[in-house]
Enzyme design. Structure first.
Site, PDB file in Angstrom:
ATOM      1  N   TRP A   1     -73.267  39.163 -20.135  1.00  0.00           N
ATOM      2  CA  TRP A   1     -73.182  38.119 -21.145  1.00  0.00           C
ATOM      3  C   TRP A   1     -74.558  37.818 -21.724  1.00  0.00           C
ATOM      4  O   TRP A   1     -75.586  38.036 -21.087  1.00  0.00           O
ATOM      5  CB  TRP A   1     -72.591  36.844 -20.548  1.00  0.00           C
TER       6      TRP A   1
ATOM      7  N   ASN B   1     -52.187  29.170 -33.302  1.00  0.00           N
ATOM      8  CA  ASN B   1     -52.360  30.247 -32.336  1.00  0.00           C
ATOM      9  C   ASN B   1     -53.173  31.419 -32.877  1.00  0.00           C
ATOM     10  O   ASN B   1     -54.008  31.985 -32.168  1.00  0.00           O
ATOM     11  CB  ASN B   1     -51.005  30.758 -31.851  1.00  0.00           C
TER      12      ASN B   1
ATOM     13  N   GLU C   1     -42.255  34.667 -27.179  1.00  0.00           N
ATOM     14  CA  GLU C   1     -43.381  33.765 -26.918  1.00  0.00           C
ATOM     15  C   GLU C   1     -43.063  32.830 -25.745  1.00  0.00           C
ATOM     16  O   GLU C   1     -43.956  32.480 -24.968  1.00  0.00           O
ATOM     17  CB  GLU C   1     -43.709  32.956 -28.170  1.00  0.00           C
TER      18      GLU C   1
ATOM     19  N   TRP D   1     -66.194  33.722 -21.235  1.00  0.00           N
ATOM     20  CA  TRP D   1     -64.891  33.166 -21.608  1.00  0.00           C
ATOM     21  C   TRP D   1     -64.598  31.862 -20.867  1.00  0.00           C
ATOM     22  O   TRP D   1     -63.854  31.013 -21.376  1.00  0.00           O
ATOM     23  CB  TRP D   1     -63.771  34.175 -21.337  1.00  0.00           C
TER      24      TRP D   1
ATOM     25  N   TRP E   1     -57.485  33.246 -22.616  1.00  0.00           N
ATOM     26  CA  TRP E   1     -58.917  33.570 -22.619  1.00  0.00           C
ATOM     27  C   TRP E   1     -59.198  34.906 -21.945  1.00  0.00           C
ATOM     28  O   TRP E   1     -60.053  35.670 -22.397  1.00  0.00           O
ATOM     29  CB  TRP E   1     -59.705  32.436 -21.969  1.00  0.00           C
TER      30      TRP E   1
ATOM     31  N   TRP F   1     -43.948  34.848 -22.890  1.00  0.00           N
ATOM     32  CA  TRP F   1     -45.379  34.879 -22.579  1.00  0.00           C
ATOM     33  C   TRP F   1     -45.777  33.666 -21.751  1.00  0.00           C
ATOM     34  O   TRP F   1     -46.629  33.762 -20.850  1.00  0.00           O
ATOM     35  CB  TRP F   1     -46.207  34.946 -23.856  1.00  0.00           C
TER      36      TRP F   1
END
Length: 484
Positions: free
Chosen positions: A311, A348, A280, A366, A389, A283
């Site tokens: 959208w 998370n 993590e 988003w 996102w 990331w």
């Protein structure tokens, strides 16, 4: 006496493992710590409301730490370059040191500042105090940036990570005279409308709070991180993200703290939980790698074809507001959004659920979700927020495919089986049994009455039907594919 050195605090609000501050100490002269509030210099991503609260209290903590060293920091507001030049002229400083940031607007600004200082024959030097691997040092075999996490992280680990961190600064030489300073209150970082009471209940901004949180996590939670990190009703994560964002702790300190656990056995990582947690951290590194190499991504999809995604419309903003306020009628979604509003943070797993709901059930862009998170998260980091996102929307690097649609009821029943998390954040559902806690609209009338719930009054009906929304999302995705 040697001329003073300006040390420029930014997103490195700590005295331990601070490369630029160590460099300033090596100069041997007086050190003048400086904090500059430069909203215009942040570009379009000015610090959001929740982060401003954290920043204020982190600066208060830093001020107290500096006072213990018989030092202080000079607070100014204005264009960073101009303020630094003014301070150099006022103090006679011949060097300015700072730690690097990686947002596109900041990179451009810092380059200009360095050149302006050189033109004045003032040394301006920056250092890496935020990442294990700076983005410009990592590339794939073709000499291009990585866009998939696993090979990126494998490449980073093969390069090796230093175990060394610098000690906490215990003495700062100070000038005979300090330049004038504004007060922290002059910066007006705290909100005019007090919606942050819950923040203070849950957080201790500053380096001291960061080190306490790291100690607790390493001692009591990291080994079970893999098995507990997905369950929002328990403390199974480190909750270090805001401390990392503001530089109250460095990723190197976290890495080293975990490495020290392996000294007895010589095995590192020492557990599966530790291994997953370190990925993590990877990331976070990957997010900065992507932002550096693809600076358009905070407002545009990395995969350009998603610019044409169809959208849904929300002309009066009602669907967006329902999502923001935790009134969608889906308990796990609403609990997450209320946790966010009350604490400035969200678990998370729940971040993924609420993000998926916005872009796939409501089919809203988003970028709307990213903007809301930016304003309401105390750990609102441009790199991580953008990566998260775009991952959810299927338009970024190594993203989840758009057709992967989280079913909020299933997610709730899997990760909050007994409804503890929902009951904490949605008290109007507190008396509802576990069988219906994630799907109250299916509860019989007598069950709702016993729980003192009237759907549409105490708690809303679902604003969309899951099955219908899923079909419409998949149809929209197919329309995008057909348009290529």
């Amino acid at each position: 006496m040697k001329p003073p050195i300006l040390y420029w605090f930014r997103r490195d609000l700590r005295l331990q493992d601070n490369p630029a501050l160590q460099k300033a100490l090596e100069g041997g002269g007086p050190i003048i710590p400086v904090y500059i509030h430069d909203e215009a210099g942040e570009g379009e991503w000015k610090t959001g409301g929740a982060s401003r609260w954290w920043l204020h209290h982190s600066l208060v903590s830093l001020r107290e730490s500096l006072a213990k060293l018989n030092s202080r920091f000079i607070v100014r507001a204005g264009a960073s370059g101009e303020v630094l030049e003014e301070l150099c002229e006022e103090t006679g400083a011949k060097a300015v040191y700072w730690n690097r940031r990686y947002e596109p607007a900041i990179i451009a600004r810092d380059k200009q500042i360095k050149q302006s200082l050189r033109d004045l024959e003032i040394e301006g030097e920056s250092f890496n105090g935020a990442l294990l691997f700076e983005p410009h040092t990592i590339e794939n075999k073709q000499g291009r940036p990585f866009q998939v996490f696993t090979p990126y992280w494998r490449h980073c680990l093969a390069k090796g990570i230093s175990e060394n961190t610098s000690a906490r600064v215990k003495k700062l030489p100070h000038p005979n005279e300090w330049p004038k300073s504004e007060s922290l209150d002059d910066l007006e970082l705290l909100p005019l409308i007090n919606w942050t009471d819950g923040f203070a209940e849950n957080w201790e901004p500053g380096e001291t709070g960061a080190l306490k949180s790291l100690k607790v996590f390493v001692k009591s939670a990291v080994d079970e991180y893999e098995s507990k990190r997905d369950f929002p009703h328990i403390v199974g994560t480190s909750q270090l993200s805001p401390y990392l964002h503001f530089g109250e702790i460095s990723p190197q300190q976290i890495w080293s703290a975990l490495q020290k656990r392996s000294e007895a056995t010589g095995v590192f990582p020492t557990s599966k939980g530790e291994q997953v947690y370190l990925s993590e951290i990877g990331w976070r590194e990957f997010a900065h790698h992507l932002l550096y190499h693809f600076p358009q991504t905070p407002h545009a999809p990395l995969r350009a074809d998603y610019e044409r995604f169809p959208w849904a419309s929300d002309p009066d903003g009602a669907k967006l507001r329902a999502w923001q306020r935790g009134l969608t009628g889906y308990p796990i979604v609403d609990a997450g959004m209320r946790e966010l509003w009350h604490t400035g943070w969200m678990h998370n797993r729940v971040r993924m659920i609420v993000a998926s709901f916005l872009v796939k059930h409501l089919r809203l862009p988003w970028t709307l979700g990213a903007a809301w998170f930016w304003d309401t998260l105390v750990d609102a980091d441009l790199a991580s927020n953008t990566l998260g996102w775009q991952w959810t929307a299927g338009c970024g690097a190594d993203a989840a495919p758009f057709f992967r649609i989280f079913a909020p009821v299933n997610q709730g029943e899997k990760f909050d089986k007994n409804g503890d998390y929902v009951r904490k954040w949605i008290p109007e559902l507190a008396k509802l049994g576990s069988k219906y806690i994630q799907r109250p609209w299916e509860a019989p009338t007598e069950v709702l009455e016993a729980a003192e719930i009237e759907l549409g009054n105490q708690y809303p009906h679902p604003i969309v039907d899951h099955t219908t929304a899923r079909k419409e999302a998949l149809a929209a995705f197919q329309q995008l594919r057909n348009s290529k």
